[in-house]
Design an enzyme around this catalytic site. Structure first.
Site, short mmCIF file in Angstrom:
data_model
loop_
_atom_site.label_atom_id
_atom_site.label_comp_id
_atom_site.label_asym_id
_atom_site.label_seq_id
_atom_site.Cartn_x
_atom_site.Cartn_y
_atom_site.Cartn_z
N SER A 45 23.23 -26.39 0.45
CA SER A 45 23.58 -25.70 1.60
C SER A 45 25.18 -25.85 1.38
O SER A 45 25.65 -26.74 1.18
CB SER A 45 23.10 -26.43 2.93
OG SER A 45 24.03 -25.82 3.99
N ARG A 48 -4.73 17.62 -0.92
CA ARG A 48 -3.25 17.01 -1.55
C ARG A 48 -2.62 16.61 -0.16
O ARG A 48 -2.21 17.65 0.45
CB ARG A 48 -2.69 17.74 -2.53
CG ARG A 48 -2.17 16.84 -3.72
CD ARG A 48 -1.38 17.62 -4.71
NE ARG A 48 -1.98 17.81 -5.78
CZ ARG A 48 -2.08 17.13 -6.91
NH1 ARG A 48 -1.28 15.94 -6.81
NH2 ARG A 48 -2.51 17.78 -8.07
#
Length: 321
Positions: free
Chosen positions: A163, A203
Site C-alpha cells: 500500500s 442473421r
C-alpha cells in the site's frame, strides 16, 4: 472459434495447475483441524484439508465443463443466409454438403450439423463454462481474502500487495483480482444468453454485435483470473498456530452439537443451554455435573474427534486433477 479455443486451452491449463497445487495442500493439511464457519460464525470443527479439497472439486468440475465446451466449438461456413446456395450452384450439392466438415477439420474445430448463424449454443455453453470456472475461483479468492484478515490470519498469499499510504499492509492482491473477475462474469454470461435469445431471422441485427465484445471480455477475465489462481494456489501459506487459536476461541463450544447429543438426554435442553453460557471453562462446568460423572469430558471436547468424513474427502481426491 479459433481464438476462443486457444483461450480455453490456456484457461484449462491454469485450472489444472490450480487444482494440482490445492490437492498437494489438501493432502499436506489433511488432519489440521480448523473451525468451520456458517453464516460467518463458528459452526463445528472441520479440517483445512477438507476445505481445500472442496475448492479442488469446484475447479475440477469447472474444468470438465470448459473442456467439453471447447471441444464442441464448431466451425462456421454457411454462406450468406445459412443455405450454402453459392457453393451448391458452383460445385454441386455433394461438394457443398461436405464443405463445412472439411473446413472444420482443416481448422481443428468441430464439424457443425448445419450453419448456426442464429443457433448460438456454442457461445452460450462456452460462456456458461467460463462463468462456472470464475465462480469456482471466486470462492477460493473470497475464502483466502477472509482468512487472511489479520484478526483471523489462517491463510496468506505468498506475496501480498503493498500500500502506498500504509506500508504495514500485505494486501491479498491476487484474491482481489480474482474476486473482481468472478463478480463481473455472471452479467457477461447473461448478456450472451440475451444475445442468443434475440438472434432472429437468418442473421441477427445487433445480437451478434453485443456477443462479440462480451465474449472477448469474458475470455480475458478467465485468462487473468486463472493465471492468478494458479500462482495463488502454488504460493498459499497456512499458519497452523492461527488455525489452532481460532479453533479454541469458543472454549469448546464449537462442539455444542456433539455435546447436545450426549448431555441433553441427561440434563435436559434448558440446563444444557444454560451450560453453554458464561465465561467459565466448559470442561470444568461439565465435570461439575453429577450426570456427567462417567463421561470422558476431554475426549468429548477434542475437536479432532469430531471432524466426521472431512479427512476422507481429501483421500478421495484423484491422483491427477
Amino acid at each position: 472459434m479459433l481464438v476462443a479455443r486457444d483461450a480455453a486451452d490456456a484457461v484449462l491449463g491454469q485450472l489444472r495447475a490450480t487444482a494440482e497445487a490445492l490437492t498437494v495442500g489438501a493432502r499436506t493439511h489433511r488432519d489440521v483441524v480448523a473451525a468451520a464457519r456458517t453464516l460467518t460464525q463458528h459452526a463445528v470443527p472441520t479440517t483445512v484439508g477438507a476445505r481445500l479439497a472442496g475448492w479442488v472439486r469446484g475447479v475440477d468440475r469447472a474444468a470438465v465443463r470448459l473442456e467439453a465446451a471447447r471441444d464442441a466449438l464448431p466451425a462456421q461456413l454457411g454462406g450468406a443466409a445459412g443455405t450454402l446456395a453459392a457453393s451448391v450452384d458452383e460445385f454441386g450439392v455433394g461438394f457443398a454438403a461436405a464443405l463445412p466438415a472439411a473446413y472444420a477439420a482443416e481448422l481443428g474445430l468441430a464439424a457443425p450439423d448445419a450453419p448456426w448463424h442464429t443457433a448460438r449454443w456454442p457461445i452460450t455453453e462456452l460462456g456458461d463454462a467460463l462463468v462456472q470456472a470464475l465462480d469456482a475461483l471466486g470462492v477460493i479468492a473470497a475464502d483466502v481474502a477472509t482468512l487472511s484478515r489479520p484478526e483471523i490470519g489462517e491463510l496468506a498469499e505468498g506475496s501480498g500487495g503493498g500500500s502506498s499510504a500504509m506500508p504495514q499492509k500485505a494486501n491479498p492482491a491476487e484474491s482481489v483480482l480474482i474476486r473482481s473477475a468472478a463478480l463481473r462474469a455472471p452479467q457477461l454470461g447473461a448478456t450472451l444468453h440475451l444475445a442468443a435469445a434475440t438472434a432472429v431471422d437468418e442473421r441477427p441485427d445487433g445480437a451478434w454485435h453485443a456477443e462479440w465484445p462480451t465474449l472477448r471480455e469474458l475470455l480475458r477475465l478467465a485468462l487473468g483470473a486463472s493465471a492468478h489462481a494458479a500462482h495463488l494456489a502454488a504460493e498459499l501459506r497456512l499458519d497452523p498456530a492461527a488455525v489452532r487459536r481460532n479453533l479454541e476461541l469458543s472454549g469448546g463450544r464449537i462442539l455444542a452439537e456433539r455435546l447436545a447429543r450426549v448431555l441433553v438426554p441427561r440434563i435436559g435442553a434448558e440446563r444444557f443451554a444454560e451450560l453453554l453460557t458464561g465465561d467459565a471453562p466448559l470442561a470444568d462446568r461439565i465435570r461439575e455435573l453429577p450426570e456427567a460423572a462417567d463421561l470422558d469430558v476431554e475426549g468429548l471436547l477434542d475437536p479432532a474427534g469430531y471432524t466426521g468424513l472431512a479427512p476422507g474427502f481429501v483421500d478421495e481426491l484423484g491422483g491427477d486433477s
